[in-house]
Design a protein around this motif. Structure first.
Motif, PDB file in Angstrom:
ATOM      1  N   GLU A  13       0.818  -1.216   0.000  1.00  0.00           N
ATOM      2  CA  GLU A  13       0.000   0.000   0.000  1.00  0.00           C
ATOM      3  C   GLU A  13       0.851   1.266   0.000  1.00  0.00           C
ATOM      4  OE1 GLU A  13      -3.833  -2.019   2.298  1.00  0.00           O
ATOM      5  OE2 GLU A  13      -2.444  -0.739   3.410  1.00  0.00           O
ATOM      6  N   TRP A  14       2.103   1.146   0.362  1.00  0.00           N
ATOM      7  CA  TRP A  14       3.021   2.287   0.301  1.00  0.00           C
ATOM      8  C   TRP A  14       3.919   2.225  -0.931  1.00  0.00           C
ATOM      9  CZ3 TRP A  14       4.673   1.871   6.140  1.00  0.00           C
ATOM     10  CH2 TRP A  14       3.672   2.479   6.932  1.00  0.00           C
ATOM     11  N   GLY A  15       3.848   1.110  -1.669  1.00  0.00           N
ATOM     12  CA  GLY A  15       4.707   0.918  -2.817  1.00  0.00           C
ATOM     13  C   GLY A  15       6.092   0.446  -2.418  1.00  0.00           C
ATOM     14  N   GLY A  16       6.744  -0.261  -3.336  1.00  0.00           N
ATOM     15  CA  GLY A  16       8.128  -0.667  -3.119  1.00  0.00           C
ATOM     16  C   GLY A  16       8.338  -1.925  -2.306  1.00  0.00           C
ATOM     17  N   THR A  17       7.265  -2.676  -2.009  1.00  0.00           N
ATOM     18  CA  THR A  17       7.446  -3.910  -1.243  1.00  0.00           C
ATOM     19  C   THR A  17       8.212  -4.933  -2.057  1.00  0.00           C
ATOM     20  OG1 THR A  17       5.433  -3.567   0.040  1.00  0.00           O
ATOM     21  CG2 THR A  17       6.261  -5.821  -0.099  1.00  0.00           C
ATOM     22  N   LYS A  18       9.160  -5.567  -1.385  1.00  0.00           N
ATOM     23  CA  LYS A  18       9.971  -6.606  -2.023  1.00  0.00           C
ATOM     24  C   LYS A  18       9.437  -7.962  -1.592  1.00  0.00           C
ATOM     25  CE  LYS A  18      13.970  -3.506  -1.795  1.00  0.00           C
ATOM     26  NZ  LYS A  18      13.129  -2.347  -1.378  1.00  0.00           N
ATOM     27  N   TYR A  19       9.078  -8.785  -2.568  1.00  0.00           N
ATOM     28  CA  TYR A  19       8.512 -10.104  -2.277  1.00  0.00           C
ATOM     29  C   TYR A  19       9.535 -11.190  -2.559  1.00  0.00           C
ATOM     30  CZ  TYR A  19       4.055  -7.617  -2.124  1.00  0.00           C
ATOM     31  OH  TYR A  19       3.027  -6.753  -1.800  1.00  0.00           O
ATOM     32  N   PRO A  20       9.481 -12.322  -1.841  1.00  0.00           N
ATOM     33  CA  PRO A  20       8.543 -12.611  -0.753  1.00  0.00           C
ATOM     34  C   PRO A  20       8.818 -11.722   0.463  1.00  0.00           C
ATOM     35  CG  PRO A  20      10.229 -14.290  -0.836  1.00  0.00           C
ATOM     36  CD  PRO A  20      10.436 -13.430  -2.043  1.00  0.00           C
ATOM     37  N   CYS A  21       7.756 -11.320   1.139  1.00  0.00           N
ATOM     38  CA  CYS A  21       7.857 -10.424   2.274  1.00  0.00           C
ATOM     39  C   CYS A  21       7.537 -11.162   3.570  1.00  0.00           C
ATOM     40  CB  CYS A  21       6.900  -9.250   2.091  1.00  0.00           C
ATOM     41  SG  CYS A  21       6.821  -8.108   3.480  1.00  0.00           S
ATOM     42  N   VAL A  22       8.470 -11.128   4.496  1.00  0.00           N
ATOM     43  CA  VAL A  22       8.243 -11.640   5.850  1.00  0.00           C
ATOM     44  C   VAL A  22       8.237 -10.424   6.774  1.00  0.00           C
ATOM     45  CG1 VAL A  22       9.105 -13.074   7.734  1.00  0.00           C
ATOM     46  CG2 VAL A  22       9.375 -13.838   5.372  1.00  0.00           C
ATOM     47  N   PRO A  23       7.048  -9.926   7.158  1.00  0.00           N
ATOM     48  CA  PRO A  23       6.995  -8.739   8.010  1.00  0.00           C
ATOM     49  C   PRO A  23       7.382  -9.069   9.453  1.00  0.00           C
ATOM     50  CG  PRO A  23       4.931  -9.100   6.791  1.00  0.00           C
ATOM     51  CD  PRO A  23       5.716 -10.368   6.750  1.00  0.00           C
ATOM     52  N   GLY A  24       7.221  -8.054  10.293  1.00  0.00           N
ATOM     53  CA  GLY A  24       7.435  -8.248  11.725  1.00  0.00           C
ATOM     54  C   GLY A  24       8.621  -7.487  12.267  1.00  0.00           C
ATOM     55  N   HIS A  25       8.345  -6.401  13.036  1.00  0.00           N
ATOM     56  CA  HIS A  25       9.434  -5.645  13.674  1.00  0.00           C
ATOM     57  C   HIS A  25       9.115  -5.390  15.147  1.00  0.00           C
ATOM     58  CE1 HIS A  25       7.353  -1.858  11.776  1.00  0.00           C
ATOM     59  NE2 HIS A  25       6.733  -2.235  12.883  1.00  0.00           N
ATOM     60  N   GLU A  26       8.330  -6.265  15.731  1.00  0.00           N
ATOM     61  CA  GLU A  26       8.072  -6.239  17.172  1.00  0.00           C
ATOM     62  C   GLU A  26       8.380  -7.641  17.695  1.00  0.00           C
ATOM     63  OE1 GLU A  26       4.436  -2.946  17.053  1.00  0.00           O
ATOM     64  OE2 GLU A  26       3.955  -5.058  17.358  1.00  0.00           O
ATOM     65  N   ILE A  27       9.665  -7.883  17.932  1.00  0.00           N
ATOM     66  CA  ILE A  27      10.172  -9.239  18.136  1.00  0.00           C
ATOM     67  C   ILE A  27      10.712  -9.408  19.546  1.00  0.00           C
ATOM     68  CG2 ILE A  27      11.857 -10.940  17.322  1.00  0.00           C
ATOM     69  CD1 ILE A  27      11.948  -9.245  14.673  1.00  0.00           C
ATOM     70  N   THR A  28      10.273 -10.465  20.221  1.00  0.00           N
ATOM     71  CA  THR A  28      10.867 -10.820  21.508  1.00  0.00           C
ATOM     72  C   THR A  28      11.224 -12.301  21.517  1.00  0.00           C
ATOM     73  OG1 THR A  28       8.700 -11.262  22.514  1.00  0.00           O
ATOM     74  CG2 THR A  28       9.604  -9.034  22.780  1.00  0.00           C
ATOM     75  N   GLY A  29      12.205 -12.641  22.336  1.00  0.00           N
ATOM     76  CA  GLY A  29      12.623 -14.037  22.418  1.00  0.00           C
ATOM     77  C   GLY A  29      13.822 -14.198  23.317  1.00  0.00           C
ATOM     78  N   HIS A  30      14.570 -15.247  23.072  1.00  0.00           N
ATOM     79  CA  HIS A  30      15.748 -15.548  23.889  1.00  0.00           C
ATOM     80  C   HIS A  30      16.977 -15.718  23.001  1.00  0.00           C
ATOM     81  CE1 HIS A  30      12.367 -16.901  26.463  1.00  0.00           C
ATOM     82  NE2 HIS A  30      13.138 -16.469  27.445  1.00  0.00           N
TER      83      HIS A  30
END
Length: 350
Positions: free
Chosen positions: A51-68
């Motif tokens: 929707e903003w243009g310029g997406t590179k596919y395949p796209c794996v989103p996610g920038h709110e990441i927690t873990g160990h």
């Protein structure tokens, strides 16, 4: 390279599918993270659907990441195996420009490397662009990995890595505290966290929402006042009231009307990204020396400050935990404003 399971979308109108992606081998200053949770941000939806243009596919989103932490490079000093950690919107920057040296990596002159959809060398990511947190593992340079305090659950901490720092940064920059009157426009994924943080900072907090449907929640999160902007009387009653207004919504609003709610030297900060340009009458600005500004996430040091602050005041996001096969439905529900207040993916289901 090492393999990780992930959920990716391959076209703007495509559905998410489980795939295998490659993560780069651990470098001397890299941290390998076993992902526990990944929040869904509205910007993920904009990117996945181009929707903003310029997406590179395949796209794996996610920038709110927690873990160990699962493993660390030989030169890593900040993190150890087993540590509770998080990764937000950025995974690297030039490190030498003025903003980077001022711990404002989000304004890197050369452009920060975002957690997903940023072009990178194929030696670090075979697809040629970064892949985000809808995955079981991620490799990030140690300087862009933050520590999650024990007082915050990893699930409710995930949205803080974007939504939390996005609202914390302007609240801190404009010196929110006792004696300040702060208004929050919208009480969705960003807004509800903004209410909690501004209240904990000691400000007098007002929510400006289209209706009163979330008023009970707003009061519970710490709002002192709650007004419906659908009521024209609101703009008359609140004129000249606020020191700071934080606009958390992306809708096209009559910003000039909201600017008139600022008092002398008050500032309205835009966080959402509406489609149309903002229309302001010059007299609205000049009459009370008002300011219109913007803000974009926060630097890594400030992200850590925000997490420590939230731990101190027992602040976390209000979430609905979902499995990875529910991502498409969750996206539709976010667009329909049918979530209170943030979806978080359980990475164990990937």
């Amino acid at each position: 390279m090492s393999n990780a399971a992930a959920y990716a979308v391959s076209a703007p109108d495509g559905a998410f599918e489980k795939v295998t992606i490659e993560r780069r081998e651990l470098g001397p200053r890299d941290v390998l993270i076993d992902i526990a949770y990944a929040g869904i941000c509205h910007s993920d939806i904009h990117a996945a659907r181009d929707e903003w243009g310029g997406t590179k596919y395949p796209c794996v989103p996610g920038h709110e990441i927690t873990g160990h932490v699962a493993a660390v490079g030989a030169a890593v000093s900040r993190h150890r195996v087993g540590d509770r950690v998080g990764v937000g919107c950025m995974v690297d920057s030039c490190g030498v420009c003025a903003p980077c040296l001022a711990d404002e990596e989000q304004y890197c002159v050369k452009g920060a490397v975002m957690t997903y959809n940023t072009a990178v060398d194929a030696s670090t990511q075979p697809e040629g662009h970064t892949m985000g947190g809808y995955s079981t593992q991620i490799v990030v340079t140690e300087n862009f990995v933050v520590s999650i305090p024990d007082a915050i659950g990893l699930d409710i901490a995930a949205p803080l890595l974007c939504a939390g720092v996005t609202v914390f940064s302007p609240l801190r920059h404009w010196n929110t505290g006792p004696g300040k009157k702060v208004a929050i426009i919208g009480m969705g994924g960003l807004g509800h966290v903004a209410v909690k943080i501004a209240s904990a900072m000691g400000a007098e907090v007002t929510v400006l929402s289209h209706s009163l449907s979330k008023q009970e929640d707003g009061r519970r999160f710490g709002a002192d006042h709650y007004f419906a902007t659908g009521d024209k009387q609101t703009f008359r009653e609140l004129r000249g009231r606020f020191d700071l207004i934080i606009n958390t919504v992306s809708a096209d609003l009559p910003i000039d009307n909201y600017m008139r709610l600022l008092n002398l030297d008050g500032t309205l900060v835009v966080l959402g990204m509406p489609e149309k340009p903002i229309d302001i009458r010059p007299y609205t600005l000049a009459s009370y020396r008002r300011s219109l500004s913007g803000s974009m996430i926060g630097g890594i040091a400030q992200t850590q400050e925000m997490l420590d602050f939230c731990a101190q005041y027992e602040i976390g996001a209000e979430i609905e935990l979902i499995s990875a096969d529910e991502i498409d439905n969750a996206y539709d529900r976010v667009v329909a404003s049918d979530v209170r207040y943030r979806f978080v993916i359980d990475a164990a289901t990937i």
